[in-house]
Design a protein around this motif. Structure first.
Motif, PDB file in Angstrom:
ATOM      1  N   PRO A   1       0.802  -1.233   0.000  1.00  0.00           N
ATOM      2  CA  PRO A   1       0.000   0.000   0.000  1.00  0.00           C
ATOM      3  C   PRO A   1       0.835   1.284   0.000  1.00  0.00           C
ATOM      4  O   PRO A   1       0.330   2.350  -0.344  1.00  0.00           O
ATOM      5  CB  PRO A   1      -0.823  -0.110   1.286  1.00  0.00           C
ATOM      6  N   PHE A   2       2.097   1.177   0.367  1.00  0.00           N
ATOM      7  CA  PHE A   2       2.954   2.357   0.447  1.00  0.00           C
ATOM      8  C   PHE A   2       3.927   2.469  -0.723  1.00  0.00           C
ATOM      9  O   PHE A   2       4.813   3.307  -0.710  1.00  0.00           O
ATOM     10  CB  PHE A   2       3.732   2.334   1.770  1.00  0.00           C
ATOM     11  N   MET A   3       3.744   1.629  -1.733  1.00  0.00           N
ATOM     12  CA  MET A   3       4.745   1.568  -2.800  1.00  0.00           C
ATOM     13  C   MET A   3       4.893   2.881  -3.562  1.00  0.00           C
ATOM     14  O   MET A   3       5.969   3.189  -4.040  1.00  0.00           O
ATOM     15  CB  MET A   3       4.480   0.397  -3.747  1.00  0.00           C
ATOM     16  N   HIS A   4       3.831   3.672  -3.641  1.00  0.00           N
ATOM     17  CA  HIS A   4       3.950   4.928  -4.385  1.00  0.00           C
ATOM     18  C   HIS A   4       4.702   6.003  -3.594  1.00  0.00           C
ATOM     19  O   HIS A   4       5.123   7.002  -4.167  1.00  0.00           O
ATOM     20  CB  HIS A   4       2.585   5.462  -4.820  1.00  0.00           C
ATOM     21  N   SER A   5       4.893   5.797  -2.333  1.00  0.00           N
ATOM     22  CA  SER A   5       5.646   6.775  -1.551  1.00  0.00           C
ATOM     23  C   SER A   5       7.074   6.311  -1.267  1.00  0.00           C
ATOM     24  O   SER A   5       7.823   7.003  -0.579  1.00  0.00           O
ATOM     25  CB  SER A   5       4.920   7.066  -0.232  1.00  0.00           C
ATOM     26  N   TYR A   6       7.448   5.171  -1.824  1.00  0.00           N
ATOM     27  CA  TYR A   6       8.773   4.621  -1.560  1.00  0.00           C
ATOM     28  C   TYR A   6       9.754   5.101  -2.624  1.00  0.00           C
ATOM     29  O   TYR A   6       9.658   4.748  -3.795  1.00  0.00           O
ATOM     30  CB  TYR A   6       8.693   3.097  -1.519  1.00  0.00           C
ATOM     31  N   TRP A   7      10.728   5.893  -2.206  1.00  0.00           N
ATOM     32  CA  TRP A   7      11.646   6.557  -3.138  1.00  0.00           C
ATOM     33  C   TRP A   7      12.386   5.592  -4.050  1.00  0.00           C
ATOM     34  O   TRP A   7      12.679   5.913  -5.197  1.00  0.00           O
ATOM     35  CB  TRP A   7      12.639   7.433  -2.373  1.00  0.00           C
TER      36      TRP A   7
END
Length: 93
Positions: free
Chosen positions: A65-71
């Motif tokens: 769920p957090f993949m789009h915020s992972y640099w």
């Protein structure tokens, strides 16, 4: 997995792929699959990275769920396969 990413970022793709080869023996763990996605992203192999994220999604990986915020996954953000996985998360727009 950090070692594989470090090798890839240092331009030592062959060594990074050796790390991935070892990790791919344990693709039944979302954590390992996530590491494979990180390394493939760092080597520039977007298709294999997205395939690994697809497996992480199917395994219900905690980080998906957090993949789009992972640099580290930023090079994948505009890829159709990445967007397709994101769309299945049903986040509000």
């Amino acid at each position: 997995q950090g070692l594989g990413v470090a090798y890839a970022r240092a331009g030592q793709t062959d060594k990074a792929l050796e790390v991935v080869k070892e990790l791919e023996k344990y693709m039944d763990s979302w954590w390992t699959v996530w590491a494979v996605a990180e390394i493939y992203t760092a080597t520039g192999d977007k298709a294999k990275a997205i395939n690994a994220l697809e497996v992480a999604y199917r395994l219900r990986g905690d980080f998906v769920p957090f993949m789009h915020s992972y640099w580290l996954l930023k090079p994948l953000f505009d890829e159709p396969g990445f967007k397709e996985i994101e769309s299945r998360l049903n986040f509000p727009k």
